[in-house]
Design a protein around this motif. Structure first.
Motif, mmCIF file in Angstrom:
data_model
loop_
_atom_site.group_PDB
_atom_site.id
_atom_site.type_symbol
_atom_site.label_atom_id
_atom_site.label_comp_id
_atom_site.label_asym_id
_atom_site.label_seq_id
_atom_site.Cartn_x
_atom_site.Cartn_y
_atom_site.Cartn_z
ATOM 1 N N ASP A 1 0.947 -1.178 -0.035
ATOM 2 C CA ASP A 1 -0.007 -0.206 -0.043
ATOM 3 C C ASP A 1 0.695 1.103 -0.088
ATOM 4 O O ASP A 1 0.546 2.240 -0.606
ATOM 5 C CB ASP A 1 -0.881 -0.029 1.241
ATOM 6 C CG ASP A 1 -1.936 -1.150 1.384
ATOM 7 O OD1 ASP A 1 -2.550 -1.308 0.190
ATOM 8 O OD2 ASP A 1 -2.044 -1.823 2.235
ATOM 9 N N ILE A 2 1.998 1.138 0.481
ATOM 10 C CA ILE A 2 2.726 2.250 0.687
ATOM 11 C C ILE A 2 4.268 2.017 0.563
ATOM 12 O O ILE A 2 4.826 1.045 1.044
ATOM 13 C CB ILE A 2 2.517 3.187 1.863
ATOM 14 C CG1 ILE A 2 3.376 4.684 1.867
ATOM 15 C CG2 ILE A 2 2.906 2.491 3.210
ATOM 16 C CD1 ILE A 2 2.867 5.228 3.119
ATOM 17 N N VAL A 3 5.065 2.829 -0.036
ATOM 18 C CA VAL A 3 6.492 2.666 0.044
ATOM 19 C C VAL A 3 6.977 4.193 0.554
ATOM 20 O O VAL A 3 6.866 5.229 0.072
ATOM 21 C CB VAL A 3 7.094 2.469 -1.424
ATOM 22 C CG1 VAL A 3 8.738 2.583 -1.371
ATOM 23 C CG2 VAL A 3 6.642 0.962 -1.902
ATOM 24 N N LYS B 1 -0.035 13.469 7.742
ATOM 25 C CA LYS B 1 -1.075 13.315 8.850
ATOM 26 C C LYS B 1 -2.277 12.612 8.657
ATOM 27 O O LYS B 1 -2.595 11.734 9.510
ATOM 28 C CB LYS B 1 -1.686 14.869 8.894
ATOM 29 C CG LYS B 1 -2.321 15.077 10.194
ATOM 30 C CD LYS B 1 -3.168 16.519 10.261
ATOM 31 C CE LYS B 1 -3.927 16.640 11.234
ATOM 32 N NZ LYS B 1 -5.273 17.587 11.066
ATOM 33 N N GLY B 2 -3.117 12.441 7.398
ATOM 34 C CA GLY B 2 -3.935 11.642 7.500
ATOM 35 C C GLY B 2 -3.599 10.130 7.527
ATOM 36 O O GLY B 2 -4.157 9.015 8.088
ATOM 37 N N MET B 3 -2.350 9.652 6.992
ATOM 38 C CA MET B 3 -1.798 8.580 7.130
ATOM 39 C C MET B 3 -1.750 8.068 8.731
ATOM 40 O O MET B 3 -1.873 7.041 9.042
ATOM 41 C CB MET B 3 -0.566 8.449 6.331
ATOM 42 C CG MET B 3 -0.763 8.379 4.693
ATOM 43 S SD MET B 3 0.942 8.324 3.985
ATOM 44 C CE MET B 3 0.314 8.461 2.314
ATOM 45 N N GLU C 1 -3.020 9.528 11.267
ATOM 46 C CA GLU C 1 -4.381 9.484 11.769
ATOM 47 C C GLU C 1 -5.069 8.145 11.521
ATOM 48 O O GLU C 1 -5.894 7.425 12.225
ATOM 49 C CB GLU C 1 -5.200 10.594 11.373
ATOM 50 C CG GLU C 1 -4.598 11.947 12.156
ATOM 51 C CD GLU C 1 -5.500 13.108 11.607
ATOM 52 O OE1 GLU C 1 -5.954 13.079 10.627
ATOM 53 O OE2 GLU C 1 -5.265 14.216 12.424
ATOM 54 N N ALA C 2 -5.100 7.495 10.244
ATOM 55 C CA ALA C 2 -5.636 6.362 9.957
ATOM 56 C C ALA C 2 -4.971 5.320 10.386
ATOM 57 O O ALA C 2 -5.604 3.998 10.223
ATOM 58 C CB ALA C 2 -5.760 6.377 8.519
ATOM 59 N N GLY C 3 -3.762 5.422 10.873
ATOM 60 C CA GLY C 3 -2.987 4.095 11.337
ATOM 61 C C GLY C 3 -2.077 3.443 10.388
ATOM 62 O O GLY C 3 -1.620 2.456 10.398
ATOM 63 N N THR C 4 -2.196 4.006 9.070
ATOM 64 C CA THR C 4 -1.496 3.135 7.918
ATOM 65 C C THR C 4 0.098 3.654 8.049
ATOM 66 O O THR C 4 0.729 2.962 7.348
ATOM 67 C CB THR C 4 -1.994 3.537 6.543
ATOM 68 O OG1 THR C 4 -2.058 5.023 6.420
ATOM 69 C CG2 THR C 4 -3.610 3.226 6.567
ATOM 70 N N LEU C 5 0.403 4.827 8.612
ATOM 71 C CA LEU C 5 1.812 5.002 8.786
ATOM 72 C C LEU C 5 1.935 5.343 10.449
ATOM 73 O O LEU C 5 1.267 6.108 10.898
ATOM 74 C CB LEU C 5 1.871 6.279 8.063
ATOM 75 C CG LEU C 5 3.340 6.865 7.850
ATOM 76 C CD1 LEU C 5 4.395 5.972 7.366
ATOM 77 C CD2 LEU C 5 3.534 8.471 7.127
ATOM 78 N N THR C 6 3.141 4.977 10.795
ATOM 79 C CA THR C 6 3.454 4.882 12.142
ATOM 80 C C THR C 6 5.041 5.339 12.413
ATOM 81 O O THR C 6 5.570 5.153 11.408
ATOM 82 C CB THR C 6 3.207 3.923 13.221
ATOM 83 O OG1 THR C 6 4.020 2.645 12.572
ATOM 84 C CG2 THR C 6 1.737 3.371 13.028
ATOM 85 N N ALA C 7 5.347 5.804 13.489
ATOM 86 C CA ALA C 7 6.667 6.169 13.756
ATOM 87 C C ALA C 7 7.163 5.005 14.990
ATOM 88 O O ALA C 7 6.511 5.047 15.852
ATOM 89 C CB ALA C 7 6.846 7.640 14.072
ATOM 90 N N SER C 8 8.434 4.900 14.760
ATOM 91 C CA SER C 8 8.998 4.062 15.984
ATOM 92 C C SER C 8 10.206 4.914 16.452
ATOM 93 O O SER C 8 11.081 5.225 15.958
ATOM 94 C CB SER C 8 9.496 2.837 15.386
ATOM 95 O OG SER C 8 10.300 2.090 16.398
ATOM 96 N N VAL C 9 10.005 5.259 17.986
ATOM 97 C CA VAL C 9 10.821 6.021 18.555
ATOM 98 C C VAL C 9 11.793 5.027 19.680
ATOM 99 O O VAL C 9 11.118 4.618 20.191
ATOM 100 C CB VAL C 9 10.477 6.978 19.132
ATOM 101 C CG1 VAL C 9 11.655 7.786 20.129
ATOM 102 C CG2 VAL C 9 9.831 8.211 18.304
ATOM 103 N N MET C 10 13.025 5.043 19.239
ATOM 104 C CA MET C 10 13.715 3.988 20.301
ATOM 105 C C MET C 10 13.806 4.787 21.629
ATOM 106 O O MET C 10 13.609 5.893 21.682
ATOM 107 C CB MET C 10 15.196 3.808 19.690
ATOM 108 C CG MET C 10 15.365 3.129 18.367
ATOM 109 S SD MET C 10 17.123 2.667 18.272
ATOM 110 C CE MET C 10 17.257 1.535 19.710
ATOM 111 N N GLN C 11 13.794 4.012 22.591
ATOM 112 C CA GLN C 11 14.062 4.104 23.992
ATOM 113 C C GLN C 11 15.593 3.934 24.465
ATOM 114 O O GLN C 11 16.141 3.034 24.047
ATOM 115 C CB GLN C 11 12.868 3.474 25.057
ATOM 116 C CG GLN C 11 11.663 3.941 24.581
ATOM 117 C CD GLN C 11 11.309 5.212 24.784
ATOM 118 O OE1 GLN C 11 11.526 5.829 25.728
ATOM 119 N NE2 GLN C 11 10.384 5.660 23.972
ATOM 120 N N PRO C 12 16.388 4.950 25.418
ATOM 121 C CA PRO C 12 15.488 5.742 25.806
ATOM 122 C C PRO C 12 15.673 7.240 24.865
ATOM 123 O O PRO C 12 16.286 7.196 24.128
ATOM 124 C CB PRO C 12 16.461 5.939 27.110
ATOM 125 C CG PRO C 12 17.858 5.815 26.490
ATOM 126 C CD PRO C 12 17.606 4.723 25.559
#
Length: 141
Positions: free
Chosen positions: A28-30, A91-93, A95-106
């Protein structure tokens, strides 16, 4: 990590070209965060109609396809060219949950920038390293 994000196919780009590993109309997305010329054209076959090719753009890199597939949306955003229409699509992606960000901890504080750079240069980075602009560390989700 990528299986947890919902990946059906996992490709080690050191061993196989991603464009060769993906079937026609299989994604769906690249999201191209490197932006080498020609990547959009190589990946176009894999994107379903209604899908998106999203490329981080800056300076002379981050190109979209000159021959996009019908029904595939192309968005180039970045340092020199992003604007409200492109950000609204992204932003729409989110909000729709089709695009997410992963932030490492800490998450690092401003005083811990040297440690953040040391971590960045190490192996096993999955996602982004965050630095908060205060000396109080926060947890990002």
């Amino acid at each position: 990590f990528v299986k947890a994000l919902g990946a059906d196919v996992i490709v080690d780009y050191h061993k196989q070209d991603l464009a060769d590993a993906l079937e026609n109309d299989s994604v769906d997305i690249v999201f191209d965060n490197f932006g080498m010329p020609g990547t959009a054209d190589k990946m176009m076959h894999a994107i379903r109609a209604g899908g998106t090719f999203l490329v981080l753009q800056g300076g002379n890199w981050g190109t979209i396809s000159d021959n996009p597939k019908d029904g595939v949306n192309q968005v180039a955003f970045g340092f020199a060219s992003f604007g409200k229409p492109e950000l609204d699509i992204i932003k729409g992606m989110f909000e729709a949950g089709t695009l997410t960000a992963s932030v490492m901890q800490p998450v690092y504080t401003i005083d811990e920038v040297p440690e953040a750079f040391t971590r960045f240069e190490g192996h096993g980075i999955f996602g982004k390293i965050a630095v908060v602009p205060s000396n109080t560390a926060a947890t990002l989700v």
